[in-house]
Design an enzyme around this catalytic site. Structure first.
Site, PDB file in Angstrom:
ATOM      1  N   LYS A 125       0.950  -1.160   0.011  1.00 24.36           N
ATOM      2  CA  LYS A 125      -0.126  -0.129  -0.148  1.00 24.36           C
ATOM      3  C   LYS A 125       0.755   1.343   0.068  1.00 24.36           C
ATOM      4  CE  LYS A 125      -3.300   2.811   0.131  1.00 24.36           C
ATOM      5  NZ  LYS A 125      -4.547   2.916   1.111  1.00 24.36           N
TER       6      LYS A 125
ATOM      7  N   LYS B  14      -0.065  11.751   5.346  1.00 24.66           N
ATOM      8  CA  LYS B  14       0.330  10.482   6.505  1.00 24.66           C
ATOM      9  C   LYS B  14       0.739   9.327   5.578  1.00 24.66           C
ATOM     10  CE  LYS B  14      -2.548   7.701   7.214  1.00 24.66           C
ATOM     11  NZ  LYS B  14      -3.047   6.254   6.727  1.00 24.66           N
TER      12      LYS B  14
END
Length: 296
Positions: A173, A241
């Site tokens: 990811k 983030k």
């Protein structure tokens, strides 16, 4: 059919939980706000007013939360007691959030001590993919656990791949997010360039999208760019983030990723300007402003 607890009913989590209900699973959902619980209830999710009530008696607990501290806090923090205390031995926790790879491996180890199986299964595809049930799901964990949980994952995604041991789903990811950010930035710059040449962006994207430069990013984000509509589907602050996860993990591995560093700084600039709540396609806004334009 499984009895599922779903923790985190936001932009992504709510439609994912709804798709599980549509597939015939019983889903109890928890999120921090009554409004999101109420909205999920309209899709057949049974609302729980605490995370502990949601997970009690569940076969599978799914978390879809913003960041590493949120996942660790829900599972192991005191609220007033750790939620993990209410998860039965023999159950499975599937964390579909995007968090630090090392934290996912730690979570799996801590759950295993209690006889609870774990998968890290972050997703890609954005809000539209969550609503359509067409997410790409990259999974880390044991093969047997993956095989057992695959029917649940198939209710939420169309591309589902076990990529390795615990934590590797998060590593994939992270790679996905750096590639998406890079493509978003290059699409922004391409459209600023085309605008300077007086080219219709709709026609340009028609032909670009059919060639080697075509991508899901263009297909999903085309209207955001052409209409300069940055209503969030995936917020800049969340991509910021995610890129932090990439840069920290890469640094720990001793890697030099210069393009990643550049696009990370551009995303950081949007956050610094107060645009963290916009869609990550707002990189187009930044590119326009850097070239003397005004992003309406």
């Amino acid at each position: 059919m499984a009895e599922v607890a779903f923790i985190g009913l936001g932009i992504m989590g709510a439609p994912m939980a709804a798709n599980l209900v549509a597939a015939g699973h019983r889903v109890r959902g928890y999120s921090r706000t009554a409004a999101t619980r109420s909205a999920a209830a309209a899709t057949g999710v049974e609302p729980a007013d605490t995370a502990a009530k949601a997970v009690t008696g569940a076969d599978v607990v799914i978390t879809m939360l913003p960041d590493t501290p949120d996942v660790l806090g829900v599972l192991f923090g005191s609220q007033p007691s750790p939620v993990v205390d209410d998860i039965a031995a023999g159950a499975t926790v599937i964390d579909m959030s995007t968090i630090e790879p090392g934290a996912s491996a730690e979570i799996a180890a801590r759950l295993a001590e209690r006889g609870i199986a774990a998968l890290d299964a972050p997703v890609s595809g954005g809000q539209a993919g969550a609503e359509e049930g067409s997410l790409s799901i990259m999974v880390g964990g044991e093969q047997a656990v993956f095989d057992r949980c695959r029917p649940l994952l198939e209710a939420m995604g169309s591309t589902i791949v076990r990529v390795g041991a615990a934590g590797t789903g998060q590593s994939v990811k992270a790679a996905n997010q750096l590639m998406v950010a890079g493509h978003l930035q290059m699409l922004a710059e391409a459209l600023v360039f085309l605008d300077s040449q007086g080219v219709d962006p709709e026609l340009a994207l028609d032909v670009i999208g059919g060639g080697l430069a075509g991508s899901t990013v263009i297909a999903r984000k085309r209207r955001n760019y052409v209409d300069r509509n940055f209503t969030p589907g995936f917020r800049v602050e969340l991509h910021h983030k995610d890129l932090g996860i990439v840069t920290r993990t890469a640094r720990d591995a001793g890697l030099a990723l210069p393009a990643t560093a550049l696009v990370s700084q551009l995303v950081a600039a949007l956050v610094a300007q107060g645009h963290g709540g916009l869609d990550h396609s707002a990189l187009h806004r930044l590119a326009i402003e850097m070239n003397g334009g005004v992003a309406r």
